[in-house]
Design a protein around this motif. Structure first.
Motif, PDB file in Angstrom:
ATOM      1  N   VAL A  92       0.837  -1.205   0.000  1.00  0.00           N
ATOM      2  CA  VAL A  92       0.000   0.000   0.000  1.00  0.00           C
ATOM      3  C   VAL A  92       0.869   1.251   0.000  1.00  0.00           C
ATOM      4  O   VAL A  92       0.595   2.224  -0.713  1.00  0.00           O
ATOM      5  CB  VAL A  92      -0.942  -0.004   1.220  1.00  0.00           C
ATOM      6  CG1 VAL A  92      -1.706   1.314   1.315  1.00  0.00           C
ATOM      7  CG2 VAL A  92      -1.920  -1.177   1.128  1.00  0.00           C
ATOM      8  N   LEU A  93       1.943   1.242   0.796  1.00  0.00           N
ATOM      9  CA  LEU A  93       2.847   2.392   0.851  1.00  0.00           C
ATOM     10  C   LEU A  93       3.475   2.663  -0.511  1.00  0.00           C
ATOM     11  O   LEU A  93       3.605   3.816  -0.928  1.00  0.00           O
ATOM     12  CB  LEU A  93       3.932   2.150   1.897  1.00  0.00           C
ATOM     13  CG  LEU A  93       5.005   3.244   2.019  1.00  0.00           C
ATOM     14  CD1 LEU A  93       4.376   4.584   2.397  1.00  0.00           C
ATOM     15  CD2 LEU A  93       6.068   2.833   3.034  1.00  0.00           C
ATOM     16  N   GLY A  94       3.848   1.604  -1.212  1.00  0.00           N
ATOM     17  CA  GLY A  94       4.420   1.784  -2.547  1.00  0.00           C
ATOM     18  C   GLY A  94       3.457   2.471  -3.492  1.00  0.00           C
ATOM     19  O   GLY A  94       3.843   3.364  -4.256  1.00  0.00           O
ATOM     20  N   VAL A  95       2.186   2.077  -3.424  1.00  0.00           N
ATOM     21  CA  VAL A  95       1.166   2.707  -4.272  1.00  0.00           C
ATOM     22  C   VAL A  95       0.975   4.164  -3.877  1.00  0.00           C
ATOM     23  O   VAL A  95       0.853   5.049  -4.745  1.00  0.00           O
ATOM     24  CB  VAL A  95      -0.156   1.927  -4.179  1.00  0.00           C
ATOM     25  CG1 VAL A  95      -1.252   2.645  -4.959  1.00  0.00           C
ATOM     26  CG2 VAL A  95       0.012   0.507  -4.706  1.00  0.00           C
ATOM     27  N   LEU A  96       0.964   4.446  -2.567  1.00  0.00           N
ATOM     28  CA  LEU A  96       0.788   5.827  -2.104  1.00  0.00           C
ATOM     29  C   LEU A  96       1.955   6.710  -2.533  1.00  0.00           C
ATOM     30  O   LEU A  96       1.761   7.866  -2.922  1.00  0.00           O
ATOM     31  CB  LEU A  96       0.646   5.853  -0.581  1.00  0.00           C
ATOM     32  CG  LEU A  96      -0.660   5.310  -0.004  1.00  0.00           C
ATOM     33  CD1 LEU A  96      -0.612   5.316   1.519  1.00  0.00           C
ATOM     34  CD2 LEU A  96      -1.846   6.132  -0.501  1.00  0.00           C
ATOM     35  N   VAL A  97       3.169   6.174  -2.460  1.00  0.00           N
ATOM     36  CA  VAL A  97       4.333   6.942  -2.909  1.00  0.00           C
ATOM     37  C   VAL A  97       4.197   7.292  -4.384  1.00  0.00           C
ATOM     38  O   VAL A  97       4.474   8.425  -4.808  1.00  0.00           O
ATOM     39  CB  VAL A  97       5.630   6.141  -2.655  1.00  0.00           C
ATOM     40  CG1 VAL A  97       6.809   6.779  -3.378  1.00  0.00           C
ATOM     41  CG2 VAL A  97       5.920   6.061  -1.166  1.00  0.00           C
ATOM     42  N   ASP A  98       3.740   6.329  -5.170  1.00  0.00           N
ATOM     43  CA  ASP A  98       3.543   6.597  -6.593  1.00  0.00           C
ATOM     44  C   ASP A  98       2.479   7.666  -6.804  1.00  0.00           C
ATOM     45  O   ASP A  98       2.683   8.627  -7.564  1.00  0.00           O
ATOM     46  CB  ASP A  98       3.145   5.302  -7.309  1.00  0.00           C
ATOM     47  CG  ASP A  98       2.816   5.535  -8.775  1.00  0.00           C
ATOM     48  OD1 ASP A  98       3.628   6.175  -9.477  1.00  0.00           O
ATOM     49  OD2 ASP A  98       1.736   5.079  -9.214  1.00  0.00           O
ATOM     50  N   ALA A 132       3.110  -1.750  -6.317  1.00  0.00           N
ATOM     51  CA  ALA A 132       2.579  -2.648  -5.284  1.00  0.00           C
ATOM     52  C   ALA A 132       3.373  -3.949  -5.240  1.00  0.00           C
ATOM     53  O   ALA A 132       3.753  -4.424  -4.151  1.00  0.00           O
ATOM     54  CB  ALA A 132       1.110  -2.933  -5.549  1.00  0.00           C
ATOM     55  N   ILE A 133       3.646  -4.526  -6.406  1.00  0.00           N
ATOM     56  CA  ILE A 133       4.410  -5.779  -6.451  1.00  0.00           C
ATOM     57  C   ILE A 133       5.823  -5.561  -5.918  1.00  0.00           C
ATOM     58  O   ILE A 133       6.317  -6.313  -5.062  1.00  0.00           O
ATOM     59  CB  ILE A 133       4.454  -6.329  -7.885  1.00  0.00           C
ATOM     60  CG1 ILE A 133       3.055  -6.754  -8.340  1.00  0.00           C
ATOM     61  CG2 ILE A 133       5.412  -7.517  -7.980  1.00  0.00           C
ATOM     62  CD1 ILE A 133       2.979  -7.150  -9.805  1.00  0.00           C
ATOM     63  N   GLY A 134       6.495  -4.527  -6.436  1.00  0.00           N
ATOM     64  CA  GLY A 134       7.870  -4.273  -6.012  1.00  0.00           C
ATOM     65  C   GLY A 134       7.977  -3.974  -4.524  1.00  0.00           C
ATOM     66  O   GLY A 134       8.877  -4.468  -3.838  1.00  0.00           O
ATOM     67  N   SER A 135       7.049  -3.165  -3.990  1.00  0.00           N
ATOM     68  CA  SER A 135       7.102  -2.800  -2.574  1.00  0.00           C
ATOM     69  C   SER A 135       6.775  -3.993  -1.682  1.00  0.00           C
ATOM     70  O   SER A 135       7.332  -4.125  -0.580  1.00  0.00           O
ATOM     71  CB  SER A 135       6.125  -1.654  -2.299  1.00  0.00           C
ATOM     72  OG  SER A 135       6.480  -0.507  -3.047  1.00  0.00           O
ATOM     73  N   THR A 136       5.886  -4.852  -2.132  1.00  0.00           N
ATOM     74  CA  THR A 136       5.582  -6.066  -1.372  1.00  0.00           C
ATOM     75  C   THR A 136       6.813  -6.950  -1.252  1.00  0.00           C
ATOM     76  O   THR A 136       7.145  -7.451  -0.174  1.00  0.00           O
ATOM     77  CB  THR A 136       4.439  -6.847  -2.043  1.00  0.00           C
ATOM     78  OG1 THR A 136       3.262  -6.034  -2.081  1.00  0.00           O
ATOM     79  CG2 THR A 136       4.141  -8.129  -1.295  1.00  0.00           C
ATOM     80  N   LEU A 137       7.520  -7.123  -2.370  1.00  0.00           N
ATOM     81  CA  LEU A 137       8.746  -7.923  -2.347  1.00  0.00           C
ATOM     82  C   LEU A 137       9.811  -7.276  -1.466  1.00  0.00           C
ATOM     83  O   LEU A 137      10.552  -7.965  -0.761  1.00  0.00           O
ATOM     84  CB  LEU A 137       9.281  -8.109  -3.769  1.00  0.00           C
ATOM     85  CG  LEU A 137       8.402  -8.920  -4.720  1.00  0.00           C
ATOM     86  CD1 LEU A 137       9.029  -8.976  -6.108  1.00  0.00           C
ATOM     87  CD2 LEU A 137       8.197 -10.328  -4.182  1.00  0.00           C
ATOM     88  N   ALA A 138       9.887  -5.939  -1.503  1.00  0.00           N
ATOM     89  CA  ALA A 138      10.841  -5.237  -0.650  1.00  0.00           C
ATOM     90  C   ALA A 138      10.519  -5.463   0.833  1.00  0.00           C
ATOM     91  O   ALA A 138      11.424  -5.647   1.657  1.00  0.00           O
ATOM     92  CB  ALA A 138      10.842  -3.744  -0.963  1.00  0.00           C
ATOM     93  N   ILE A 189      -1.646   0.511 -14.069  1.00  0.00           N
ATOM     94  CA  ILE A 189      -0.615  -0.498 -14.319  1.00  0.00           C
ATOM     95  C   ILE A 189       0.650  -0.165 -13.536  1.00  0.00           C
ATOM     96  O   ILE A 189       1.277  -1.037 -12.921  1.00  0.00           O
ATOM     97  CB  ILE A 189      -0.320  -0.590 -15.824  1.00  0.00           C
ATOM     98  CG1 ILE A 189      -1.544  -1.136 -16.566  1.00  0.00           C
ATOM     99  CG2 ILE A 189       0.898  -1.463 -16.086  1.00  0.00           C
ATOM    100  CD1 ILE A 189      -1.998  -2.501 -16.097  1.00  0.00           C
ATOM    101  N   ILE A 190       1.027   1.105 -13.526  1.00  0.00           N
ATOM    102  CA  ILE A 190       2.225   1.504 -12.791  1.00  0.00           C
ATOM    103  C   ILE A 190       2.008   1.320 -11.290  1.00  0.00           C
ATOM    104  O   ILE A 190       2.925   0.920 -10.560  1.00  0.00           O
ATOM    105  CB  ILE A 190       2.594   2.962 -13.131  1.00  0.00           C
ATOM    106  CG1 ILE A 190       3.009   3.051 -14.592  1.00  0.00           C
ATOM    107  CG2 ILE A 190       3.712   3.471 -12.232  1.00  0.00           C
ATOM    108  CD1 ILE A 190       3.171   4.457 -15.105  1.00  0.00           C
ATOM    109  N   ALA A 191       0.798   1.612 -10.813  1.00  0.00           N
ATOM    110  CA  ALA A 191       0.488   1.383  -9.399  1.00  0.00           C
ATOM    111  C   ALA A 191       0.648  -0.094  -9.048  1.00  0.00           C
ATOM    112  O   ALA A 191       1.146  -0.438  -7.957  1.00  0.00           O
ATOM    113  CB  ALA A 191      -0.927   1.859  -9.091  1.00  0.00           C
ATOM    114  N   GLY A 248      14.098  12.649  -2.464  1.00  0.00           N
ATOM    115  CA  GLY A 248      13.381  13.341  -1.399  1.00  0.00           C
ATOM    116  C   GLY A 248      12.477  12.409  -0.611  1.00  0.00           C
ATOM    117  O   GLY A 248      12.418  12.488   0.626  1.00  0.00           O
ATOM    118  N   VAL A 249      11.771  11.511  -1.299  1.00  0.00           N
ATOM    119  CA  VAL A 249      10.901  10.548  -0.608  1.00  0.00           C
ATOM    120  C   VAL A 249      11.742   9.629   0.273  1.00  0.00           C
ATOM    121  O   VAL A 249      11.350   9.290   1.399  1.00  0.00           O
ATOM    122  CB  VAL A 249      10.091   9.734  -1.632  1.00  0.00           C
ATOM    123  CG1 VAL A 249       9.312   8.619  -0.933  1.00  0.00           C
ATOM    124  CG2 VAL A 249       9.133  10.631  -2.392  1.00  0.00           C
ATOM    125  N   SER A 250      12.911   9.233  -0.229  1.00  0.00           N
ATOM    126  CA  SER A 250      13.809   8.383   0.552  1.00  0.00           C
ATOM    127  C   SER A 250      14.224   9.077   1.850  1.00  0.00           C
ATOM    128  O   SER A 250      14.127   8.500   2.941  1.00  0.00           O
ATOM    129  CB  SER A 250      15.047   8.035  -0.280  1.00  0.00           C
ATOM    130  OG  SER A 250      15.990   7.322   0.490  1.00  0.00           O
TER     131      SER A 250
END
Length: 299
Positions: free
Chosen positions: A76-82, A197-203, A191-193, A103-105
């Motif tokens: 969810v956080l990955g999607v929100l960042v996007d 979501a996939i990448g952040s879940t794996l992270a 699609i980008i969201a 900056g987000v980092s």
């Protein structure tokens, strides 16, 4: 070094490389779609470790329940960042998105530093993961065997999504021409969201595994790990999911074996990973599975 020690170090390197690979997949997928190095990605790994830790200690959740919630919240956080940081800059110069990613980092690192302090915390995972087992004469911990197995299963799932679903086809299409997929009736932002979501879940999964294996967490834990995961993505050929996995395995293996062969240089173990990356890129600048058509990216 005897043969038993050699194979034991190989499995240790495979386990470490699997953690790098899980994080590297997120880097490579986002780059494939947006040509963006998402520097905030490594900090999402840190968020996953912290959320799992505080789920256990603040809310009294069992480890596996806390871990699942942490992983889902990372997605969810990955999607929100996007949505918050990157969607408004879709048509801006790429340097603007890159600066925003940095900056987000910094925001995530300092937010967790303010909320939870900079003092490292001990991540007390269940004793099950630290139990030693005899594996064909090798003395290994459970987590050392679990991480590569889970990583390979997740790789198969991600590749299945990319090559067996309509959403995966849309992701691969966006990697070649993101502006053209809108003409085909595809919502590019959705699609980008999904990619985030996939990448952040794996992270998040990688962060929890890392916290179990090296049980100390702090708000800056993702900095060096993220650099290594990014190096793994570049080594494997950024834009290739399979390449990111291979790059992670190679980087983890080379780091562990370098220290095992030259223990007096153990303080320089982080340098070995980047030295190996430089040597490979000297002979193959696009990475092991990279595409010579540099303006394109593939999964």
């Amino acid at each position: 070094m005897d043969i038993t020690t050699f194979f034991q170090q190989c499995i240790n390197g495979l386990s470490l490389g699997s953690m790098y690979a899980l994080i590297a997949i997120g880097y490579t997928m986002v780059y494939g779609c947006l040509r963006l190095i998402n520097f905030a990605h490594a900090d999402i790994m840190m968020v996953g470790a912290f959320l799992s830790f505080f789920g256990m200690h603040s809310f009294g959740l069992p480890f596996f329940v806390s871990a699942i919630f942490a992983i889902l919240l990372c997605g969810v956080l990955g999607v929100l960042v996007d949505k918050i940081a990157y969607v408004p800059l879709r048509n801006a110069p790429r340097i603007s998105m890159l600066i925003t990613a940095i900056g987000v980092s910094f925001f995530l690192e300092n937010l967790f530093n303010i909320l939870f302090g900079s003092t490292p915390r001990f991540f007390d995972a269940p004793q099950f993961f630290s139990q030693s087992i005899d594996f064909f004469g090798l003395n290994l911990t459970v987590i050392t065997l679990v991480v590569p197995i889970v990583a390979l299963i997740l790789l198969v799932i991600v590749l299945g999504i990319l090559y067996r679903t309509k959403q995966g086809m849309a992701i691969r299409a966006s990697a070649f021409d993101i502006s053209a997929i809108a003409l085909m009736g595809i919502n590019a932002n959705s699609i980008i969201a999904l990619v985030f979501a996939i990448g952040s879940t794996l992270a998040g999964i990688g962060g929890i595994f890392y916290a179990i294996s090296y049980p100390t967490i702090d708000p800056l834990m993702g900095v060096l790990i993220g650099l290594k995961a990014f190096a793994a993505a570049v080594l494997g050929g950024i834009g290739s999911v399979g390449g990111a996995m291979i790059g992670g395995f190679i980087l983890g293996f080379s780091e562990v074996m370098a220290v095992a062969l030259f223990p007096e240089l153990g303080g320089y173990k982080d340098a070995f990973a980047f030295l190996f990356l430089i040597l490979v890129l000297l002979f193959r600048p696009i990475g092991i599975m990279g595409d010579w058509r540099l303006e394109k990216s593939r999964f």
